[in-house]
Design an enzyme around this catalytic site. Structure first.
Site, PDB file in Angstrom:
ATOM      1  CE  LYS B 124      -4.201  -1.846   0.199  1.00  0.00           C
ATOM      2  NZ  LYS B 124      -5.139  -1.682  -0.935  1.00  0.00           N
ATOM      3  CD  GLU B 146     -10.138   3.816   1.030  1.00  0.00           C
ATOM      4  OE1 GLU B 146     -10.038   5.056   0.888  1.00  0.00           O
ATOM      5  OE2 GLU B 146      -9.436   3.003   0.386  1.00  0.00           O
ATOM      6  CB  SER B 413      -0.317  -8.291  -1.315  1.00  0.00           C
ATOM      7  OG  SER B 413      -1.141  -9.152  -0.561  1.00  0.00           O
TER       8      SER B 413
END
Lengths: 279, 438
Positions: B124, B146, B413
């Site tokens: 991210k 969010e 990830s």
């Protein structure tokens, strides 16, 4: 289907135009309440629409409950949640609209998310709305760039497609939006979600006056308006006032009162707003 | 190292941010335009994407698109982002051969692209640093975001701390509970975390609330969306910032293995790690791409979050894509053991790839993902995120069905530290991982 009957009934856009012409001759602005379809349930909504009509509302926005309304504040969100929990469906919306449009004289427009319109199919949604006697649509999440298909379907069916301008809309864009808007233009008073606010935003009156110089389509102001004082100030410069969350707040309270008392209270509240729109 | 030399060259970053087909020659000649040539100027990926938002947000999205186009044409932007990805995030992340997992599966060679080794523990951060720099260029000093699993929230809080920006993170109350370590870490870095109590109290509701905040704050605030979802230009921007994953993987496969992999697999919630991994591969038609969605408890409505497997085209959060919805278009309730996959929509580019037949989408259940978590923990010494565990579960199965000369790359990830307490709770274990006394 709409394709077979373009000339059979008078265009709903012209019906709206007549409403504004009449108001102008009376020296009044329109008072347009917003009410959620199906909160607390459909039968009450029908009674509420009749009360609004009796109270002198010029037209009405019927809010179509949607699960993810990003333009709405807590009052309307909760109302949508209650309606969905109580079994709201689009079939019931159109059935309610059919009954309501036969019983009341004010035009009723559906305020519906494009998510619902797209899912049902644009032509089918418009045809169903027309068959139910609705006057048009306000679609809060459909910017002009994405609206060609719905616009064409509405024009063919003779229904209004009301567009919104907001404080963040640049001037040239506001003009383009006004040109596309049919029925009236919805001038959003604040950058933000729906919900009653204490004061009118700074610059609102000037913005409406500027818009007035750019378009002939009637201008209605909404978001944040709840008191007769606010309605009076806006009615002095605009063609009408939309009151949403403040009306919906009454619905939240409906369960706590006998229906007659609740409807009387709502009718009185809207009647005061209507009185405030006389210039 | 040749890789280091390449990544420090800003021409490389600029060229790859604009992500044209010139950087990646299709493996097969074709008359049709390459699949990578999307979106168009209206944000369309085929018929998907677009910009379905309240008018209040239109101007800000225009401004963002313009700022982004200017940024990717500016060598200083690329150079600054590249410097951060290298020294702050620790890129490039390694490509690791999963030796004992490969032995167990008994087929294709399994490799991990180690996004879990990125600063903050997931991919991210690639996006939040890029969008943070965009916010600075636009002169916006307040950031909202969010988060579902909390990884994007942490990555946003991290970027804001680094850049000196105010940060508010919306997070479903249910996710606040099950991802408590991330909530704490966001607060440590100065972010305000606002639990969202509406709806299902998960990621979808957090996005609604962030959008509502943005409606009222748009002139001073930038909304850093964490996945390849939302109105144009977000799906493109997030994909481009995340594509560093796939570009590195292409380069590492060629350098370490002498060729491209046969299969690349990634988990898909909104789909940002998958989009970043797949995008540099989509024009290489001989590489099989597989996205793994959250199969939850079962294939029944409400029991899963597999939009591409079970959904239909619809509009959610500003774009047209596959959505889990009812016949009227009301968004369905969804379920996944993984907070990051617990979302009823998916990025529009995934819908485009699905309908084009370029990427296969499948799903893995909660139980299968939890088994994969154990397996990878015990055989590779890596605690994977529950999101990632979905991709790992499918990869393990598939590797066993493929011959040993084949190469299968899994996008690792994120790391699973954030999930450890929730996994213990689901299994009735006490905080130290032992069986709790009855």
């Amino acid at each position: 289907m709409s394709a077979s009957a373009p000339a059979a009934s008078p265009s709903k856009v012209s019906v709206l135009a007549d409403v504004f012409t009449t108001l102008r001759t009376q020296g009044r602005a329109a008072l347009a309440p917003f009410v959620t379809a199906g909160d607390p349930e459909m039968e009450t909504t029908l009674a509420v629409l009749e009360s609004l009509d009796r109270a002198g509302a010029s037209l009405c926005e019927l809010g179509v409950p949607y699960s993810d309304p990003i333009a709405d504040g807590p009052v309307i969100q909760s109302s949508y949640t209650r309606a969905l929990a109580a079994g709201f469906t689009l079939e019931r919306l159109f059935e309610l609209s059919r009954q309501a449009t036969q019983r009341v004289k004010m035009p009723i427009l559906a305020m519906a998310s494009y998510s619902l319109i797209y899912r049902r199919g644009i032509d089918r949604f418009v045809a169903d709305a027309k068959a139910a006697g609705l006057t048009g649509f306000v679609v809060p999440d459909l910017p002009i760039e994405e609206s060609d298909q719905l616009d064409a379907a509405c024009r063919q069916a003779g229904l209004a497609l009301v567009r919104l301008v907001t404080p963040t809309t640049p001037p040239e864009r506001a003009e383009a939006i006004a040109r596309k808007s049919t029925g009236f233009l919805y001038c959003v008073s604040v950058a933000g979600v729906t919900g009653a606010r204490t004061d009118l935003p700074a610059g609102l009156i000037e913005r409406v006056q500027w818009l007035r110089t750019k378009t002939d389509v009637p201008i209605l102001v909404g978001f944040g308006i709840s008191s007769p004082e606010q309605a009076r100030a806006v009615a002095a410069v605009a063609d009408g006032v939309i009151v949403g969350s403040a009306v919906v707040r009454h619905l939240a309270d409906a369960a706590n009162h006998p229906r007659e008392a609740f409807l009387r209270g709502l009718e009185g509240y809207v009647g005061d707003l209507v009185a405030a729109t006389a210039r | 190292m040749p890789w280091q030399a390449t990544i420090e060259d800003d021409r490389f970053v600029r060229r790859s941010l604009t992500a044209t087909a010139t950087t990646m020659t299709p493996a097969l000649p074709s008359a049709a335009p390459p699949l990578s040539q999307v979106p168009d100027t209206l944000g369309r990926f085929g018929r998907f994407g677009g910009r379905y938002v309240p008018e209040t947000l239109s101007a800000a999205l225009e401004q963002l698109e313009q700022a982004y186009n200017e940024a990717i044409a500016d060598p200083a932007f690329a150079s600054e982002l590249d410097g951060l990805l290298s020294a702050f995030v620790g890129r490039p992340t390694p490509l690791l051969f999963a030796k004992r997992l490969t032995e167990l599966a008994g087929g294709a060679q399994i490799y991990f692209k180690r996004e879990d080794l990125s600063h903050t523990g997931a991919h991210k951060i690639n996006n939040t640093l890029g969008q943070g720099l965009l916010a600075l260029r636009m002169g916006k000093r307040r950031i909202i975001a969010e988060t579902g699993a909390g990884q994007h929230g942490v990555a946003t809080a991290t970027a804001c701390a680094r850049f000196g920006l105010d940060c508010v993170v919306y997070m479903g109350a249910e996710d606040v509970r099950r991802q408590a370590p991330n909530v704490r870490n966001m607060r440590f870095m100065g972010a305000e975390v606002r639990p969202v109590e509406s709806g299902s109290r998960t990621l979808r509701d957090a996005i609604n609330e962030a959008m509502r905040d943005w409606m009222g704050s748009v002139e001073t605030t930038h909304y850093i969306i964490g996945s390849v979802v939302g109105p144009h230009p977000f799906p493109r921007i997030v994909r481009d910032f995340q594509s560093v994953i796939g570009r590195e993987t292409v380069e590492q496969c060629q350098r370490q293995l002498g060729r491209l992999p046969d299969t690349v697999v990634a988990c898909v919630g909104g789909g940002s790690n998958a989009a970043g991994m797949f995008y540099p591969f989509v024009d290489h038609h001989d590489v099989r791409l597989v996205g793994v969605e959250a199969g939850g408890r079962s294939g029944k409505p409400g029991d899963h979050a597999a939009s591409l497997s079970y959904g239909s085209p619809g509009i959610l959060h500003g774009s047209l894509s596959y959505v889990l919805q009812d016949a009227d278009g009301q968004t369905a309730d969804v379920h996944s053991v993984s907070a990051g996959l617990d979302y009823p929509g998916v990025g529009p580019e995934h819908s485009y790839w699905r309908d084009a037949g370029r990427v296969e989408y499948t799903s893995v259940t909660d139980a299968e993902a939890l088994d994969a978590f154990d397996l990878v923990a015990q055989r590779e010494g890596i605690l994977p995120a529950l999101e990632t565990s979905h991709a790992l579960a499918w990869a393990m199965e598939e590797a066993g069905r493929r011959p040993p000369q084949e190469i299968l790359v899994v996008c690792m990830s994120g790391r699973g530290d954030k999930d450890a307490a929730e996994i213990a709770r689901l299994r009735g274990l006490s905080a130290d991982g032992t069986v709790a006394p009855a």
